[in-house]
Write a protein that holds these residues in place. Sequence first.
Motif, PDB file in Angstrom:
ATOM      1  N   CYS A  73      17.314 -31.001 -89.890  1.00  0.00           N
ATOM      2  CA  CYS A  73      17.905 -29.652 -89.905  1.00  0.00           C
ATOM      3  C   CYS A  73      17.015 -28.635 -90.598  1.00  0.00           C
ATOM      4  O   CYS A  73      17.011 -27.470 -90.237  1.00  0.00           O
ATOM      5  CB  CYS A  73      19.304 -29.619 -90.504  1.00  0.00           C
ATOM      6  SG  CYS A  73      20.537 -30.465 -89.483  1.00  0.00           S
ATOM      7  N   SER A  74      16.275 -29.044 -91.605  1.00  0.00           N
ATOM      8  CA  SER A  74      15.373 -28.138 -92.312  1.00  0.00           C
ATOM      9  C   SER A  74      14.326 -28.975 -93.039  1.00  0.00           C
ATOM     10  O   SER A  74      14.659 -29.978 -93.670  1.00  0.00           O
ATOM     11  CB  SER A  74      16.173 -27.301 -93.325  1.00  0.00           C
ATOM     12  OG  SER A  74      15.313 -26.509 -94.094  1.00  0.00           O
ATOM     13  N   LYS A  79      13.990 -23.962 -90.932  1.00  0.00           N
ATOM     14  CA  LYS A  79      15.132 -24.465 -90.166  1.00  0.00           C
ATOM     15  C   LYS A  79      14.699 -24.965 -88.802  1.00  0.00           C
ATOM     16  O   LYS A  79      13.831 -24.378 -88.164  1.00  0.00           O
ATOM     17  CB  LYS A  79      16.165 -23.353 -89.955  1.00  0.00           C
ATOM     18  CG  LYS A  79      16.799 -22.844 -91.210  1.00  0.00           C
ATOM     19  CD  LYS A  79      17.778 -21.719 -90.884  1.00  0.00           C
ATOM     20  CE  LYS A  79      18.327 -21.094 -92.123  1.00  0.00           C
ATOM     21  NZ  LYS A  79      19.226 -19.971 -91.829  1.00  0.00           N
ATOM     22  N   ILE A  84      20.017 -28.378 -86.055  1.00  0.00           N
ATOM     23  CA  ILE A  84      21.220 -27.758 -86.629  1.00  0.00           C
ATOM     24  C   ILE A  84      22.322 -27.689 -85.577  1.00  0.00           C
ATOM     25  O   ILE A  84      23.480 -28.033 -85.852  1.00  0.00           O
ATOM     26  CB  ILE A  84      20.908 -26.362 -87.204  1.00  0.00           C
ATOM     27  CG1 ILE A  84      19.998 -26.486 -88.433  1.00  0.00           C
ATOM     28  CG2 ILE A  84      22.194 -25.611 -87.551  1.00  0.00           C
ATOM     29  CD1 ILE A  84      19.418 -25.163 -88.907  1.00  0.00           C
ATOM     30  N   ASP A  88      25.863 -29.569 -85.653  1.00  0.00           N
ATOM     31  CA  ASP A  88      27.080 -28.751 -85.551  1.00  0.00           C
ATOM     32  C   ASP A  88      28.054 -29.344 -84.526  1.00  0.00           C
ATOM     33  O   ASP A  88      29.263 -29.392 -84.769  1.00  0.00           O
ATOM     34  CB  ASP A  88      26.683 -27.330 -85.147  1.00  0.00           C
ATOM     35  CG  ASP A  88      27.628 -26.286 -85.679  1.00  0.00           C
ATOM     36  OD1 ASP A  88      28.274 -26.531 -86.710  1.00  0.00           O
ATOM     37  OD2 ASP A  88      27.720 -25.211 -85.058  1.00  0.00           O
ATOM     38  N   CYS A 116      21.874 -32.267 -93.507  1.00  0.00           N
ATOM     39  CA  CYS A 116      22.257 -31.022 -92.837  1.00  0.00           C
ATOM     40  C   CYS A 116      23.392 -30.274 -93.539  1.00  0.00           C
ATOM     41  O   CYS A 116      23.943 -29.322 -92.992  1.00  0.00           O
ATOM     42  CB  CYS A 116      22.645 -31.319 -91.392  1.00  0.00           C
ATOM     43  SG  CYS A 116      21.295 -32.021 -90.414  1.00  0.00           S
ATOM     44  N   ASP A 118      23.582 -28.061 -95.749  1.00  0.00           N
ATOM     45  CA  ASP A 118      23.421 -26.615 -95.950  1.00  0.00           C
ATOM     46  C   ASP A 118      23.824 -25.816 -94.715  1.00  0.00           C
ATOM     47  O   ASP A 118      23.881 -24.583 -94.767  1.00  0.00           O
ATOM     48  CB  ASP A 118      21.973 -26.276 -96.307  1.00  0.00           C
ATOM     49  CG  ASP A 118      21.588 -26.777 -97.692  1.00  0.00           C
ATOM     50  OD1 ASP A 118      22.503 -27.058 -98.504  1.00  0.00           O
ATOM     51  OD2 ASP A 118      20.378 -26.898 -97.962  1.00  0.00           O
ATOM     52  N   PHE A 119      24.108 -26.505 -93.619  1.00  0.00           N
ATOM     53  CA  PHE A 119      24.419 -25.815 -92.362  1.00  0.00           C
ATOM     54  C   PHE A 119      25.826 -26.122 -91.860  1.00  0.00           C
ATOM     55  O   PHE A 119      26.130 -25.932 -90.689  1.00  0.00           O
ATOM     56  CB  PHE A 119      23.372 -26.186 -91.307  1.00  0.00           C
ATOM     57  CG  PHE A 119      21.978 -25.913 -91.799  1.00  0.00           C
ATOM     58  CD1 PHE A 119      21.492 -24.623 -91.857  1.00  0.00           C
ATOM     59  CD2 PHE A 119      21.184 -26.942 -92.275  1.00  0.00           C
ATOM     60  CE1 PHE A 119      20.224 -24.363 -92.357  1.00  0.00           C
ATOM     61  CE2 PHE A 119      19.920 -26.701 -92.764  1.00  0.00           C
ATOM     62  CZ  PHE A 119      19.433 -25.394 -92.805  1.00  0.00           C
TER      63      PHE A 119
END
Length: 187
Positions: A73-74, A79, A84, A88, A116, A118-119
């Motif tokens: 994801c990062s 990013k 991401i 999701d 992931c 943070d998202f």
Amino acid sequence: LLMHDYENNCAACKVDRMYMPGMPLCDKVPDETCLDQKNNETHPWYTAQTAIAYLAASCPAGPDGTVAANTCCSRDGVKDLLEINAFDIIYVYHEYCGTHIPEEIEDGLHFYEEACEDFLCNTVSEPFDPNVCPTPPSPPMTWQQQANANGWRPCTTKVVPGTSTIIPKESGHEGHAHSRRLAGQLY
């Protein structure tokens, strides 16, 4: 992951994840999608399984099967929008469908969760107390209950049409669907 082995056997209320200020609201997965047991290329579960396959190919897993922070994801603050978006998809199915999803989606979220986190998006629109089970919604009212709630009451008398004669309802005949005659008049 161990909690998933017991969650169908333990009675509890559904507790959402805590509200995260500044994070967007998740797109809701419709209940009928969660309850649909199909699993083919036209079903959204296929999309979630494809997202898991994408992350498995894109994000290196450790010996325990989980993916560490800064590896998905990062990476170093950059990013990866495809990762991401894939995460999701898995996240919303996991959060909205509960135990009505295939095991690989149920467990798949946890493999990428730390990397992931943070998202994440919000599944609730405001903070709540996780120690209080919400009151379950009342079942929908019947039309009779709605009528009574709005002040309607069953008739206790009948008026003979064309007259001012009031006749009390006959006890035990309120449910009859046919008309009765009185002195040649329908009432």
